[in-house]
Design an enzyme around this catalytic site. Sequence first.
Site, PDB file in Angstrom:
ATOM      1  N   ARG A  72       0.870  -1.178   0.000  1.00  0.00           N
ATOM      2  CA  ARG A  72       0.000   0.000   0.000  1.00  0.00           C
ATOM      3  C   ARG A  72       0.910   1.232   0.000  1.00  0.00           C
ATOM      4  NH1 ARG A  72      -4.927  -2.233   0.815  1.00  0.00           N
ATOM      5  NH2 ARG A  72      -5.014  -4.128   2.088  1.00  0.00           N
ATOM      6  N   TYR A  73       0.601   2.176  -0.873  1.00  0.00           N
ATOM      7  CA  TYR A  73       1.487   3.327  -1.044  1.00  0.00           C
ATOM      8  C   TYR A  73       0.643   4.583  -1.226  1.00  0.00           C
ATOM      9  CZ  TYR A  73       5.644   5.906  -2.634  1.00  0.00           C
ATOM     10  OH  TYR A  73       6.688   6.796  -2.755  1.00  0.00           O
ATOM     11  N   ASP A 127     -12.697  -9.163  -1.541  1.00  0.00           N
ATOM     12  CA  ASP A 127     -13.892  -8.556  -0.950  1.00  0.00           C
ATOM     13  C   ASP A 127     -15.089  -8.499  -1.892  1.00  0.00           C
ATOM     14  OD1 ASP A 127     -12.299  -8.099   1.274  1.00  0.00           O
ATOM     15  OD2 ASP A 127     -11.738  -6.087   0.622  1.00  0.00           O
ATOM     16  N   GLN A 254      -8.001 -16.672   4.182  1.00  0.00           N
ATOM     17  CA  GLN A 254      -8.884 -16.440   3.037  1.00  0.00           C
ATOM     18  C   GLN A 254      -8.182 -15.710   1.892  1.00  0.00           C
ATOM     19  OE1 GLN A 254     -13.062 -15.190   4.764  1.00  0.00           O
ATOM     20  NE2 GLN A 254     -11.483 -14.922   6.318  1.00  0.00           N
TER      21      GLN A 254
END
Length: 322
Positions: A72-73, A127, A254
Amino acid sequence: MKRIGIMTSGGDAPGMNLAIRAVARKALSSGLEAYGINYGFAGLVAGDIHEFKAADLDDMVSQGGTMLYSARYPEFAQEESQLKGIEQLKKFGIDALVVIGGDGSYHGALRLTEHGYNTIGLPGTIDNDIPFTDFTIGFDTALNTAVDAIDKIRDTAKSHQRVFAVQVMGRNAADIALWAGVASGADAVIAPGFDYDVEAIANKLKKNRANGKDYGIIVIAEGDANSDAAPEFIDQLKQYGDFDARATVIGHVQRGGVPSAKDRVLASKMGAYAVELLLEGKGGLAVGILENKVQAHNMLDLFDAKHQADDSLYQLSEDLSF
């Protein structure tokens, strides 16, 4: 266009490697060169980039995670970081990109398109919360992992006459919980966007007990990554009866594992289609699958839309768990 860059960004999802493979092999078969960018937008800014050869791309089909790693950035929202990334694209001669990730990754992809580098987004997240696609890459595998875990928990719940609240992933999306709830025959599903009454669930469990079913399974969505959703429910449930109850959080298992056949095919279709769009000179688009047809939508429209869970699954769960 001569060279296509490929990256994965945000949370990993089973099937990402198949998407990478599809983009790279479709590019190579179209006479283009394919370059992998490690660690998402952070790797782009740092210049952690390498060329793919056809031989690099076959061993990954049964592997979960992402061979390009991920990160993540949030700094890429700043123009300074974007310009550093563009300098690296110029350095490596990359003309266009495919970004595999969630909606946050799409914002970075759109910024690159606005700077003149056509970029296509592929929905890679367990998701299933991306608008304009029925399914995201990784959802089916994560769902099957969750159902398999719930099936095993059912065995011990039945053996010890217990109620288990099983927490699944999905952030603010209800999809894993809804689908897993129906597939596992849960007694109740608690998920974002759907009202629930703890006392009513307790009464249902008491009724089941009176009718000879002395255990229960409640599937709970994490809801904004709330790690205490299942334990909190158990505490509330015990206020309405003498339940021997436990909370189980399935967790990050998951996100890993061998991708399902469905995710493999979905990722392959989407990856190949992304290259076709780039060959047509298009960018700023997000690929999805609707009614079994792969298609693309403008990313700006996607940002203004909201994913809708399948309400009928919640009602089906209620109807079948009376």
